[in-house]
Design an enzyme around this catalytic site. Structure first.
Site, PDB file in Angstrom:
ATOM      1  CE  LYS A  41      -0.251   0.235   5.042  1.00  0.00           C
ATOM      2  NZ  LYS A  41      -1.125   0.311   6.233  1.00  0.00           N
ATOM      3  NE  ARG A 139      -5.921   0.936  12.017  1.00  0.00           N
ATOM      4  CZ  ARG A 139      -4.756   0.843  11.390  1.00  0.00           C
ATOM      5  NH1 ARG A 139      -3.907   1.848  11.429  1.00  0.00           N
ATOM      6  NH2 ARG A 139      -4.426  -0.254  10.729  1.00  0.00           N
ATOM      7  CG  HIS A 171      -3.273  -4.268  12.190  1.00  0.00           C
ATOM      8  ND1 HIS A 171      -2.250  -4.938  11.558  1.00  0.00           N
ATOM      9  CD2 HIS A 171      -2.856  -2.979  12.312  1.00  0.00           C
ATOM     10  CE1 HIS A 171      -1.258  -4.094  11.309  1.00  0.00           C
ATOM     11  NE2 HIS A 171      -1.602  -2.895  11.778  1.00  0.00           N
ATOM     12  NE  ARG A 227      -2.296  -7.836   8.220  1.00  0.00           N
ATOM     13  CZ  ARG A 227      -2.786  -8.283   9.383  1.00  0.00           C
ATOM     14  NH1 ARG A 227      -3.317  -9.497   9.464  1.00  0.00           N
ATOM     15  NH2 ARG A 227      -2.732  -7.525  10.459  1.00  0.00           N
ATOM     16  CE1 TYR A 273      12.090  32.327   4.442  1.00  0.00           C
ATOM     17  CE2 TYR A 273      11.934  29.941   4.152  1.00  0.00           C
ATOM     18  CZ  TYR A 273      11.805  31.221   3.642  1.00  0.00           C
ATOM     19  OH  TYR A 273      11.392  31.410   2.351  1.00  0.00           O
ATOM     20  CB  CYS A 320      13.181  26.235   2.746  1.00  0.00           C
ATOM     21  SG  CYS A 320      14.407  27.147   3.707  1.00  0.00           S
ATOM     22  CG  MET A 321       7.707  24.568  -0.526  1.00  0.00           C
ATOM     23  SD  MET A 321       6.544  25.683  -1.321  1.00  0.00           S
ATOM     24  CE  MET A 321       5.652  26.327   0.113  1.00  0.00           C
ATOM     25  CG  ASP A 322      10.877  25.256  -3.181  1.00  0.00           C
ATOM     26  OD1 ASP A 322       9.918  24.542  -3.462  1.00  0.00           O
ATOM     27  OD2 ASP A 322      10.799  26.505  -3.039  1.00  0.00           O
TER      28      ASP A 322
END
Length: 388
Positions: A41, A139, A171, A227, A273, A320-322
């Site tokens: 998955k 769950r 599980h 599993r 930053y 940072c983002m990038d």
């Protein structure tokens, strides 16, 4: 922006399918005589679902497991024909394509059984169905109080010729803590559920409870099938007890990026930053072109390890983002040089588990989050045994 003639991607995930096969073989041996399901998955835990599934089958995994219907159907579209279990759906999803593709579906409630029956009637074939009992994770699955009704619904559907009930499963919540009392309690609840089903006339071929951690540490929980997700990718499900190497597993993913820029800066230079990192000497900074848009945790700021310019260092300042920054000291480095975020750890590079510890999370999150502008490639190492 620095450009050059190299055709290497700016950032890439390299997945060694030989390591996957090695891990699957190791897990099969550990779990025997129980069969092995490899859980693929979430795009194979970030490793590439289709490619990992093929490698797992090649190494003898009898079963594959996925969460959602589109994952199951993508595997079938890619040519997989073996036993395949899907376990997470929402009301109203179209089940007929999965039944037609011989995907095994999971029922938590009598309504789920009814939906599978309707799909079986629509496509004119017997559906393959497994039942899940909630033994304490809280769950998916029927509670013990609701379990007899689910069993009765499945028996009626079987009697009417619409389904073949192939499995009962649950599980574990605390298998990564082998001494946790919940493990004994859940296994006892699972055995009670099996007894209820058997008394009602239902004893399917496959009974399964154990995930990676239980498959390796709790023999009584193995039943007919285990599993394994995380362990199949070479990461320890019990890192506080045994490392991947101690379990005989080889991490399959290596995450790298190429330095976008290298520059000398004076002492007292703030980095990224908030200036949470300030240089204490003249030093070389390297800009690594990956950030939280690629799934690099922002909590890696200032703490996550890297291998750059031939030595271990850490992320300097905030992610940072990038991009992120590394302090290279006086080590020789140039734009285009490779930085290793993590890998198997066999040649001194950090591991995903080290990243998890530094970031206060688990290795599952480290590998499954990465994506964005990383490219991913699959290799098949020529080593006869990648553990060597």
């Amino acid at each position: 922006m620095t450009t050059g003639s190299s055709t290497l991607p700016r950032a890439r995930l390299v997945v060694d399918l030989a390591a996957v096969r090695h891990n699957v073989a190791t897990l099969r041996a550990a779990a025997a005589p129980a069969e092995l399901m490899v859980v693929v998955k979430a795009d194979g835990y970030g490793h590439g679902m289709v490619e990992v599934a093929r490698a797992a089958r090649e190494a003898g995994a009898h079963w594959l497991g996925v969460a959602v219907l589109e994952e199951a159907l993508a595997l079938r579209a890619a040519g997989d024909e073996g036993p395949l279990l899907c376990w997470l759906g929402t009301p109203g999803e179209e089940l007929a394509p999965a039944v037609a593709a011989d995907v095994e579906l999971t029922a938590y409630t009598p309504d789920d059984v009814a939906a599978v029956v309707a799909a079986a009637q629509e496509v004119g074939r017997t559906a393959r169905l497994q039942l899940k009992i909630d033994t304490g994770l809280g769950r998916g699955g029927a509670t013990e109080a609701d379990w007899p009704a689910l069993v009765a619904a499945a028996l009626q559907a079987r009697q009417d010729g619409h389904v073949e009930v192939t499995g009962i499963w649950s599980h574990l919540a605390c298998s990564d803590e082998p001494e946790h009392p919940a493990n004994d309690a859940q296994e006892a609840a699972f055995r009670r559920a099996l007894a209820v089903a058997e008394e009602a006339g239902l004893r399917p071929r496959w009974r399964h409870l154990a995930n990676s951690a239980a498959a390796l540490t709790r023999p009584t929980s193995r039943f007919d099938l285990v599993r394994c997700g995380l362990a199949a990718y070479g990461l320890s499900p019990v890192p506080q007890l045994q490392s991947s190497a101690e379990l005989g597993l080889v991490p399959a993913m290596t995450a790298t990026a190429r330095l976008a820029l290298v520059k000398r800066v004076p002492p007292g230079s703030g980095v990224s930053y908030g200036h949470t990192y300030v240089t204490d000497r003249e030093t070389t900074l390297g800009v690594v072109p990956v950030g939280y848009a690629e799934g690099v945790l922002r909590s890696a700021s200032g703490v996550a390890p890297l291998l750059a310019a031939g030595r271990r260092t850490t992320v300097a300042g905030r992610v940072c983002m990038d991009q992120l920054v590394v302090d290279l000291g006086d080590a020789p480095a140039a734009a285009g040089d490779e930085v290793v975020l993590f890998g198997p750890g066999l040649t001194g590079e950090p591991t995903a588990e080290e990243w998890a510890r530094a970031c206060g999370t688990i290795s599952y999150e480290i590998v499954t989050r990465l994506g964005g502008r990383f490219t991913r490639e699959h290799v098949d190492s020529t080593q006869e045994d990648p553990a060597r």
